[in-house]
Scaffold this motif. Sequence first.
Motif, mmCIF file in Angstrom:
data_model
loop_
_atom_site.group_PDB
_atom_site.id
_atom_site.type_symbol
_atom_site.label_atom_id
_atom_site.label_comp_id
_atom_site.label_asym_id
_atom_site.label_seq_id
_atom_site.Cartn_x
_atom_site.Cartn_y
_atom_site.Cartn_z
ATOM 1 N N GLU A 63 41.720 46.713 40.643
ATOM 2 C CA GLU A 63 40.394 47.339 40.721
ATOM 3 C C GLU A 63 39.497 46.878 39.570
ATOM 4 O OE1 GLU A 63 43.114 50.599 38.896
ATOM 5 O OE2 GLU A 63 43.269 48.790 40.125
ATOM 6 N N PHE A 64 40.081 46.411 38.473
ATOM 7 C CA PHE A 64 39.289 45.879 37.352
ATOM 8 C C PHE A 64 38.891 44.432 37.616
ATOM 9 C CE2 PHE A 64 42.086 48.794 34.505
ATOM 10 C CZ PHE A 64 41.428 49.913 34.988
ATOM 11 N N THR A 65 39.876 43.587 37.867
ATOM 12 C CA THR A 65 39.583 42.167 38.067
ATOM 13 C C THR A 65 38.760 41.935 39.336
ATOM 14 O OG1 THR A 65 41.768 41.960 39.098
ATOM 15 C CG2 THR A 65 41.571 41.312 36.788
ATOM 16 N N GLY A 66 38.918 42.802 40.324
ATOM 17 C CA GLY A 66 38.127 42.662 41.542
ATOM 18 C C GLY A 66 36.647 42.884 41.325
ATOM 19 N N SER B 115 38.830 36.339 24.962
ATOM 20 C CA SER B 115 38.974 35.591 26.205
ATOM 21 C C SER B 115 38.647 36.516 27.374
ATOM 22 C CB SER B 115 40.395 35.027 26.316
ATOM 23 O OG SER B 115 40.499 34.162 27.421
ATOM 24 N N LEU B 116 39.108 36.141 28.553
ATOM 25 C CA LEU B 116 38.816 36.909 29.757
ATOM 26 C C LEU B 116 39.741 38.108 29.891
ATOM 27 C CD1 LEU B 116 38.484 33.929 32.263
ATOM 28 C CD2 LEU B 116 36.632 35.103 31.050
ATOM 29 N N VAL B 117 39.266 39.135 30.589
ATOM 30 C CA VAL B 117 40.083 40.308 30.869
ATOM 31 C C VAL B 117 41.349 39.908 31.621
ATOM 32 C CG1 VAL B 117 40.194 42.422 32.258
ATOM 33 C CG2 VAL B 117 38.208 41.995 30.796
ATOM 34 N N VAL B 118 41.219 39.000 32.579
ATOM 35 C CA VAL B 118 42.382 38.607 33.373
ATOM 36 C C VAL B 118 43.425 37.906 32.498
ATOM 37 C CG1 VAL B 118 41.408 36.365 34.108
ATOM 38 C CG2 VAL B 118 43.106 37.522 35.546
ATOM 39 N N ARG B 119 42.988 37.164 31.490
ATOM 40 C CA ARG B 119 43.932 36.510 30.576
ATOM 41 C C ARG B 119 44.595 37.549 29.670
ATOM 42 N NH1 ARG B 119 40.109 31.792 29.973
ATOM 43 N NH2 ARG B 119 40.956 30.181 31.345
ATOM 44 N N ALA B 120 43.834 38.553 29.251
ATOM 45 C CA ALA B 120 44.413 39.624 28.439
ATOM 46 C C ALA B 120 45.480 40.365 29.233
ATOM 47 C CB ALA B 120 43.323 40.585 27.982
ATOM 48 N N MET B 121 45.208 40.610 30.512
ATOM 49 C CA MET B 121 46.187 41.294 31.355
ATOM 50 C C MET B 121 47.457 40.467 31.513
ATOM 51 S SD MET B 121 43.516 42.842 34.193
ATOM 52 C CE MET B 121 44.782 43.494 35.281
ATOM 53 N N ALA B 122 47.292 39.164 31.699
ATOM 54 C CA ALA B 122 48.458 38.290 31.814
ATOM 55 C C ALA B 122 49.266 38.288 30.515
ATOM 56 C CB ALA B 122 48.015 36.866 32.168
ATOM 57 N N SER B 123 48.573 38.308 29.395
ATOM 58 C CA SER B 123 49.237 38.342 28.091
ATOM 59 C C SER B 123 49.990 39.660 27.896
ATOM 60 C CB SER B 123 48.212 38.150 26.973
ATOM 61 O OG SER B 123 48.811 38.214 25.713
ATOM 62 N N LEU C 136 47.137 35.326 36.202
ATOM 63 C CA LEU C 136 48.144 36.273 36.670
ATOM 64 C C LEU C 136 49.042 35.690 37.758
ATOM 65 C CD1 LEU C 136 45.963 39.510 36.831
ATOM 66 C CD2 LEU C 136 47.894 39.118 35.299
ATOM 67 N N GLY C 137 48.673 34.511 38.271
ATOM 68 C CA GLY C 137 49.450 33.929 39.361
ATOM 69 C C GLY C 137 49.312 34.699 40.660
ATOM 70 N N ASN C 138 48.127 35.260 40.914
ATOM 71 C CA ASN C 138 47.921 36.021 42.148
ATOM 72 C C ASN C 138 48.174 35.146 43.382
ATOM 73 O OD1 ASN C 138 47.250 38.403 40.895
ATOM 74 N ND2 ASN C 138 45.045 38.096 41.028
ATOM 75 N N LYS C 139 48.810 35.741 44.382
ATOM 76 C CA LYS C 139 49.169 35.006 45.596
ATOM 77 C C LYS C 139 48.085 35.190 46.655
ATOM 78 C CE LYS C 139 53.991 35.934 44.417
ATOM 79 N NZ LYS C 139 55.224 36.659 44.798
ATOM 80 N N ALA C 140 46.922 34.637 46.363
ATOM 81 C CA ALA C 140 45.758 34.851 47.237
ATOM 82 C C ALA C 140 46.005 34.452 48.683
ATOM 83 C CB ALA C 140 44.544 34.123 46.655
ATOM 84 N N PRO C 141 46.641 33.307 48.978
ATOM 85 C CA PRO C 141 46.852 32.971 50.392
ATOM 86 C C PRO C 141 47.651 34.040 51.137
ATOM 87 C CG PRO C 141 47.220 31.046 49.021
ATOM 88 C CD PRO C 141 47.079 32.215 48.087
ATOM 89 N N GLU C 142 48.625 34.640 50.460
ATOM 90 C CA GLU C 142 49.472 35.637 51.132
ATOM 91 C C GLU C 142 48.712 36.920 51.413
ATOM 92 O OE1 GLU C 142 53.304 36.198 49.380
ATOM 93 O OE2 GLU C 142 53.471 34.102 48.770
#
Length: 447
Positions: A91-94, A425-433, A60-66
């Motif tokens: 809340e899902f990916t977390g 695949s992963l849930v996070v990849r499905a969300m990105a798709s 998803l390209g989450n901006k974790a440092p920010e």
Amino acid sequence: MGNPKAFLTIHRQEAGYRPVHDRIHDFGEVEQTLNTKDRRTQASRCMDCGVPFCHWACPLGNKAPEWNDALYKGDWELAYRLLNSTNDFPEFTGRICPALCEKACVLNLIEHEPTTNRENEAAITEIAFKEKYVRIHQPERNGKKVAVIGCGPAGLVAANRLNLKGYSVTVFDKNEDAGGLLRYGIPNFKLNKEMINRRMRILRQEGIEFKFNENIDLTKLPAGFDAYVVATGTPTARDLKIPGRELSGIYLALEMLSQQNRILAGMEFKKEELVTAKGKDVLVIGGGDTGSDCIGTSHRQGCKSVTQIEIMPKPVEGPEDPDNPWPNWPRTLKTTSSHEEGCIRRWNINSLKFIGKDGKLTGVEVQEITWKPNPDGGRPIMEPAGKPEVIKADIVLLAMGFLKPELPKFADNVFVAGDAASGASLVVRAMASGRDAAAKVDSFLSK
């Protein structure tokens, strides 16, 4: 970066799981949470790297440092805004993401103590809901209609994105409620279904229409829409066609998992329809996350014992994988909360035949194997390495993955997202798709 030296003095602290003797008696979430002070302290460990490999590794390209910096400084609302800008449903990916970002974290390379991104993500989102930082949007409609077929993570993200852009979105799903595998595959002890219900209330208030119990024929998509997103997932599980498959007591993993989730939601089943491990010796065939979910569910149903076998070799033990080094995902041995609850695990085991008596399963004949390189390249060659033996089992759960669906040829205004496009695949990849599919729809309809 508020504290540039925190990573030197503060160690990684995970919230951990509820005690085994407590959690195996219910389907409540097993993971605990840190208090807000400790959570902010953990966020301070993020080094705000010049090249943020966490951002690179996240589909998803989450901006974790920010958002870690905002969390450390106590600005929970800013942290949520930054997180939600790339992640529609944190809340899902977390809760269920394997956290590819953490494996790519520089602190994972140096000390094997990456920043607790996933737990931080979950904490930020829960505070956002509690403090009402999650807002209801009422987008201005643009007069165009889009149908989304499938209400799993990919379909929900696509619907959310398109709705916020002003399209009138209708979501169709064959099940009686939303979530796809989030609701009917992942056990409640990993993802409380109220998390889905809570988000669905928001999506409905924002104008998305949902139609359930609709088994759509993909060769005859519903009329009246300007574009379509097909996000039907991978509905066909990989079966094991060996002698004895007709015996009673052999089930696909989702037959157990989906039924248990439906029971917890209030649905009733006849006694002869129940897929239960109560008082039984359970054999799980398949070593992935679905197999792990079967183990945890079997314990909560009151099984006698659980054995899990996997046809592939045992992964590398330890934090590093020499064949797939940092910052890539390490293929190392994974021990889940379900494994910790009690399980015999074996690798390099091939199933030969199911054994039964009077039509009922009593065991599985298996054999140790070894894998040798294929001289012609491609898949390694499987060879016997031991004598056949029998594993006693009253119930077998097949958790060997899912088959990529064969889809019809679609018109130009139809876009495929999630597992339907890529395979399981992963849930996070499905969300990105799903997000990418929404962007393609918008581009197509904006021409």
